[in-house]
Design a protein around this motif. Structure first.
Motif, PDB file in Angstrom:
ATOM      1  N   LEU A 378       2.659  84.553   8.515  1.00 19.96           N
ATOM      2  CA  LEU A 378       2.225  83.421   9.343  1.00 19.96           C
ATOM      3  C   LEU A 378       0.777  83.048   9.038  1.00 19.96           C
ATOM      4  O   LEU A 378       0.446  81.866   8.863  1.00 19.96           O
ATOM      5  CB  LEU A 378       2.389  83.772  10.822  1.00 19.96           C
ATOM      6  CG  LEU A 378       1.888  82.716  11.820  1.00 19.96           C
ATOM      7  CD1 LEU A 378       2.684  81.429  11.704  1.00 19.96           C
ATOM      8  CD2 LEU A 378       1.966  83.268  13.255  1.00 19.96           C
ATOM      9  N   ASN A 379      -0.103  84.041   8.968  1.00 21.02           N
ATOM     10  CA  ASN A 379      -1.512  83.764   8.687  1.00 21.02           C
ATOM     11  C   ASN A 379      -1.695  83.105   7.327  1.00 21.02           C
ATOM     12  O   ASN A 379      -2.504  82.181   7.167  1.00 21.02           O
ATOM     13  CB  ASN A 379      -2.326  85.060   8.746  1.00 21.02           C
ATOM     14  CG  ASN A 379      -2.778  85.408  10.151  1.00 21.02           C
ATOM     15  OD1 ASN A 379      -2.490  84.679  11.097  1.00 21.02           O
ATOM     16  ND2 ASN A 379      -3.457  86.526  10.301  1.00 21.02           N
ATOM     17  N   ASN A 381       0.495  81.278   5.644  1.00 23.70           N
ATOM     18  CA  ASN A 381       0.982  79.897   5.658  1.00 23.70           C
ATOM     19  C   ASN A 381       0.099  78.988   6.510  1.00 23.70           C
ATOM     20  O   ASN A 381      -0.074  77.810   6.186  1.00 23.70           O
ATOM     21  CB  ASN A 381       2.435  79.856   6.144  1.00 23.70           C
ATOM     22  CG  ASN A 381       3.408  80.208   5.043  1.00 23.70           C
ATOM     23  OD1 ASN A 381       3.696  79.392   4.168  1.00 23.70           O
ATOM     24  ND2 ASN A 381       3.918  81.430   5.065  1.00 23.70           N
ATOM     25  N   TYR A 382      -0.469  79.546   7.580  1.00 22.75           N
ATOM     26  CA  TYR A 382      -1.397  78.747   8.378  1.00 22.75           C
ATOM     27  C   TYR A 382      -2.632  78.379   7.563  1.00 22.75           C
ATOM     28  O   TYR A 382      -3.052  77.210   7.533  1.00 22.75           O
ATOM     29  CB  TYR A 382      -1.822  79.519   9.636  1.00 22.75           C
ATOM     30  CG  TYR A 382      -2.893  78.794  10.427  1.00 22.75           C
ATOM     31  CD1 TYR A 382      -2.561  77.750  11.285  1.00 22.75           C
ATOM     32  CD2 TYR A 382      -4.237  79.139  10.296  1.00 22.75           C
ATOM     33  CE1 TYR A 382      -3.537  77.064  11.996  1.00 22.75           C
ATOM     34  CE2 TYR A 382      -5.216  78.460  10.996  1.00 22.75           C
ATOM     35  CZ  TYR A 382      -4.868  77.428  11.843  1.00 22.75           C
ATOM     36  OH  TYR A 382      -5.846  76.749  12.532  1.00 22.75           O
ATOM     37  N   LEU A 383      -3.206  79.363   6.881  1.00 21.21           N
ATOM     38  CA  LEU A 383      -4.405  79.087   6.091  1.00 21.21           C
ATOM     39  C   LEU A 383      -4.084  78.154   4.933  1.00 21.21           C
ATOM     40  O   LEU A 383      -4.876  77.258   4.604  1.00 21.21           O
ATOM     41  CB  LEU A 383      -5.001  80.389   5.573  1.00 21.21           C
ATOM     42  CG  LEU A 383      -6.303  80.270   4.774  1.00 21.21           C
ATOM     43  CD1 LEU A 383      -7.372  79.523   5.552  1.00 21.21           C
ATOM     44  CD2 LEU A 383      -6.813  81.639   4.362  1.00 21.21           C
ATOM     45  N   ARG A 384      -2.925  78.338   4.309  1.00 22.41           N
ATOM     46  CA  ARG A 384      -2.513  77.432   3.233  1.00 22.41           C
ATOM     47  C   ARG A 384      -2.443  75.991   3.737  1.00 22.41           C
ATOM     48  O   ARG A 384      -2.980  75.061   3.111  1.00 22.41           O
ATOM     49  CB  ARG A 384      -1.152  77.875   2.695  1.00 22.41           C
ATOM     50  CG  ARG A 384      -0.541  76.947   1.657  1.00 22.41           C
ATOM     51  CD  ARG A 384       0.950  77.220   1.497  1.00 22.41           C
ATOM     52  NE  ARG A 384       1.664  77.168   2.761  1.00 22.41           N
ATOM     53  CZ  ARG A 384       2.013  76.041   3.368  1.00 22.41           C
ATOM     54  NH1 ARG A 384       1.713  74.866   2.830  1.00 22.41           N
ATOM     55  NH2 ARG A 384       2.644  76.074   4.517  1.00 22.41           N
ATOM     56  N   ALA A 385      -1.795  75.792   4.890  1.00 24.59           N
ATOM     57  CA  ALA A 385      -1.681  74.450   5.458  1.00 24.59           C
ATOM     58  C   ALA A 385      -3.043  73.915   5.907  1.00 24.59           C
ATOM     59  O   ALA A 385      -3.343  72.725   5.732  1.00 24.59           O
ATOM     60  CB  ALA A 385      -0.713  74.475   6.638  1.00 24.59           C
ATOM     61  N   ARG A 386      -3.845  74.794   6.466  1.00 24.42           N
ATOM     62  CA  ARG A 386      -5.186  74.379   6.934  1.00 24.42           C
ATOM     63  C   ARG A 386      -6.049  73.914   5.767  1.00 24.42           C
ATOM     64  O   ARG A 386      -6.802  72.941   5.884  1.00 24.42           O
ATOM     65  CB  ARG A 386      -5.841  75.568   7.645  1.00 24.42           C
ATOM     66  CG  ARG A 386      -7.169  75.287   8.274  1.00 24.42           C
ATOM     67  CD  ARG A 386      -7.059  74.421   9.512  1.00 24.42           C
ATOM     68  NE  ARG A 386      -8.356  74.293  10.142  1.00 24.42           N
ATOM     69  CZ  ARG A 386      -9.350  73.516   9.706  1.00 24.42           C
ATOM     70  NH1 ARG A 386      -9.174  72.798   8.606  1.00 24.42           N
ATOM     71  NH2 ARG A 386     -10.497  73.456  10.349  1.00 24.42           N
ATOM     72  N   ARG A 463      -7.331  83.377  14.158  1.00 21.44           N
ATOM     73  CA  ARG A 463      -7.225  81.960  13.785  1.00 21.44           C
ATOM     74  C   ARG A 463      -8.604  81.354  13.585  1.00 21.44           C
ATOM     75  O   ARG A 463      -8.808  80.548  12.668  1.00 21.44           O
ATOM     76  CB  ARG A 463      -6.464  81.204  14.877  1.00 21.44           C
ATOM     77  CG  ARG A 463      -6.324  79.717  14.617  1.00 21.44           C
ATOM     78  CD  ARG A 463      -5.453  79.058  15.665  1.00 21.44           C
ATOM     79  NE  ARG A 463      -5.392  77.612  15.479  1.00 21.44           N
ATOM     80  CZ  ARG A 463      -4.609  76.809  16.191  1.00 21.44           C
ATOM     81  NH1 ARG A 463      -3.813  77.318  17.116  1.00 21.44           N
ATOM     82  NH2 ARG A 463      -4.609  75.501  15.972  1.00 21.44           N
ATOM     83  N   ASP A 467      -9.909  79.365  10.308  1.00 21.11           N
ATOM     84  CA  ASP A 467     -10.439  78.005  10.403  1.00 21.11           C
ATOM     85  C   ASP A 467     -11.829  77.913   9.771  1.00 21.11           C
ATOM     86  O   ASP A 467     -12.136  76.950   9.056  1.00 21.11           O
ATOM     87  CB  ASP A 467     -10.515  77.564  11.865  1.00 21.11           C
ATOM     88  CG  ASP A 467      -9.144  77.269  12.470  1.00 21.11           C
ATOM     89  OD1 ASP A 467      -8.195  77.024  11.694  1.00 21.11           O
ATOM     90  OD2 ASP A 467      -9.029  77.283  13.702  1.00 21.11           O
TER      91      ASP A 467
END
Length: 520
Positions: A378-379, A381-386, A463, A467
């Motif tokens: 999850l982390n 993919n979140y950072l990739r999308a961010r 998170r 960010d």
């Protein structure tokens, strides 16, 4: 560029945690102190003094006393604490080193490993008086076997690369026992650098496999190269691109169809623990990185631990030293296996790593291990999308994702577009990140990605940290477009500026002259 302009840009550009400048030259402990200073006064000896000349032949005795520093305890503490502050470490900042899994190591496990019964256990201790340690090792073997989906486990290898070597030697022993001469080992072109080195050390021939457009193994290339001379396919799944290969069952069928074994490089196991098992995918041999997936501190070169798990047909060749439980309930090392590859090291492995790994597994449990992997994915993919959104899409334009749309525990960006437009290389971006309080990700690996930047946030980061990292990347990209010289001159806030890393590796300075010119 003036010092004032650099200072202004640093103040405007940094997002958090800039370390203070420490540009003064570090002094060695030998350059500090004065004659007669002591940190500890030894008590009077209670045993008779013996003349050293009566105990040691002349060739073993010093002609002159050793050159030892004479410093007080506060000076010693300040010296080494000061040196530690000149290094970047996980306790002071984000360390997204792709494929290395530099995550937080719970202090509870450190305390458990430091208990006297663990830390002071002698490797030659009689087994009858080391039942607790043997039981811990037996339980760890069982847990790792369950996680891998392969029942037979040896804890002996001392590192991931050592586990790789054990796995390839097991493969060689298996084929030799069957009277088969197989000399080729297949590895994808995304493989960890230790894989080719391991193959060479084992006396076998490396054959590289191509990567398909999705980031997995090119099946046509595999079919073309899989023949009767292949001993093994070494594979990481998910691989170093952060891609889980959906063709893994077909890959296993192809490899097993020519009589070869399938070896799982467990460096990325932390992405799938509790969700899928290498044994269920068709792998015959697995190595674990206890220093990656199971909370071992491993900065600075160690200690590490690389246990291996195998299927039934490979088990007869396991290294000596597997722990077994007798009918009376006592634990001991099993009798030597006639077909064993022998010992991979002296004694039984890095026991402190076993304690930490077992504590980690017990504290999380099966559900917790699965949760850790899910959060790691999850982390990532979140950072990739961010990052794709950062800078109003400017980061995605200049640092596009190399393969795929989703990732597992890590992902690889390509800095090729940024370099072509601005001249700022991935290395420059990595150095500039240090000024923002972040350790750089892995750079220039895998080799098939132009100006590769490999990012692994792990499951232990918040998170807010992710960010802040994405914002730092966006600001560096904006800086690069406005003034490429900023990144080209980075870092500015570290104890030393940019070093000649090639010269440092090839011509290291290992000795420092004392004040009188004599070497230490």
């Amino acid at each position: 560029m003036s010092a004032d302009s650099v200072s202004d840009r640093m103040s405007a550009g940094a997002v958090h945690g800039e370390p203070p400048l420490q540009r003064e030259r570090a002094r060695t402990i030998f350059q500090k102190g004065a004659p007669g200073r002591r940190a500890f006064q030894c008590p009077q000896t209670e045993v008779p003094l013996v003349d050293a000349e009566e105990l040691l032949p002349a060739r073993f005795r010093r002609a002159q006393p050793p050159r030892l520093p004479e410093v007080s305890e506060p000076e010693i503490v300040r010296h080494y604490v000061g040196l530690s502050k000149r290094n970047f470490d996980l306790d002071s900042g984000f360390y997204p080193l792709g494929s290395c899994t530099m995550k937080h190591n719970p202090r509870l496990h450190e305390r458990v490993a430091a208990l006297p019964g663990h830390a002071r256990m002698h490797p030659l201790q009689d087994g009858e008086r080391a039942q607790g340690a043997l039981e811990l090792m037996w339980n760890l073997q069982s847990a790792l076997g369950e996680i891998a989906g392969l029942p037979h486990v040896s804890l002996q290898p001392s590192a991931g690369s050592h586990g790789e070597l054990a796995g390839v030697l097991l493969t060689r022993a298996y084929h030799e026992d069957r009277g088969e001469l197989r000399t080729k080992v297949l590895t994808p072109d995304t493989a960890h650098g230790t894989n080719p080195a391991t193959v060479t050390m084992a006396g076998l021939e490396l054959v590289s496999l191509a990567t398909n457009e999705a980031g997995g193994v090119d099946l046509d290339d595999l079919r073309a190269k899989a023949d009767g001379g292949v001993a093994c396919l070494m594979l990481t799944n998910p691989n170093t691109l952060g891609v889980f290969d959906p063709n893994i069952e077909e890959i296993a069928q192809i490899v097993h169809g020519v009589g070869a074994t399938l070896y799982y490089d467990g460096a990325n196991l932390n992405a799938v623990m509790g969700m899928s098992r290498p044994g269920d995918m068709g792998f015959d041999i697995v190595h674990f990185n206890l220093h990656k997936s199971f909370t071992q501190p491993h900065g600075g070169g160690g200690p590490g631990s690389g246990p291996i798990a195998t299927s039934e047909r490979i088990a007869p060749y396991l290294p000596q030293g597997v722990v077994v439980r007798g009918e009376d309930g006592d634990f001991a090392f099993e009798a030597p296996r006639p077909k064993s590859i022998g010992r991979m090291r002296g004694f039984h492995g890095n026991y402190g790593c076993f304690v930490r790994a077992y504590a980690y597994i017990c504290s999380l449990g099966a559900d917790g291990l699965k949760d850790a992997s899910e959060v790691a994915v999850l982390n990532a993919n979140y950072l990739r999308a961010r990052l794709q959104e950062a800078g109003d899409g400017d980061v995605a334009k200049h640092l596009p994702l190399a393969y795929g749309e989703l990732c597992m525990h890590e992902f690889v960006l390509s800095g090729g577009p940024l370099k072509r437009e601005t001249g700022v290389r991935t290395l420059d971006l990595a150095k500039r990140l240090l000024d923002y309080g972040f350790h750089p990700p892995t750079v220039y690996f895998p080799l098939l990605v132009d100006e590769a930047l490999m990012v692994e946030p792990t499951e232990t980061e918040t998170r807010e940290t992710l960010d802040a990292f994405a914002e730092a990347i966006a600001q560096i990209v904006a800086e690069a477009r406005a003034d490429p010289q900023i990144a080209a001159g980075a870092p500015y806030t570290t104890p030393v500026r940019r070093l000649d890393e090639v010269a440092a590796a090839r011509k290291p300075v290992l000795r420092e002259a004392l004040a009188d010119g004599a070497p230490v």
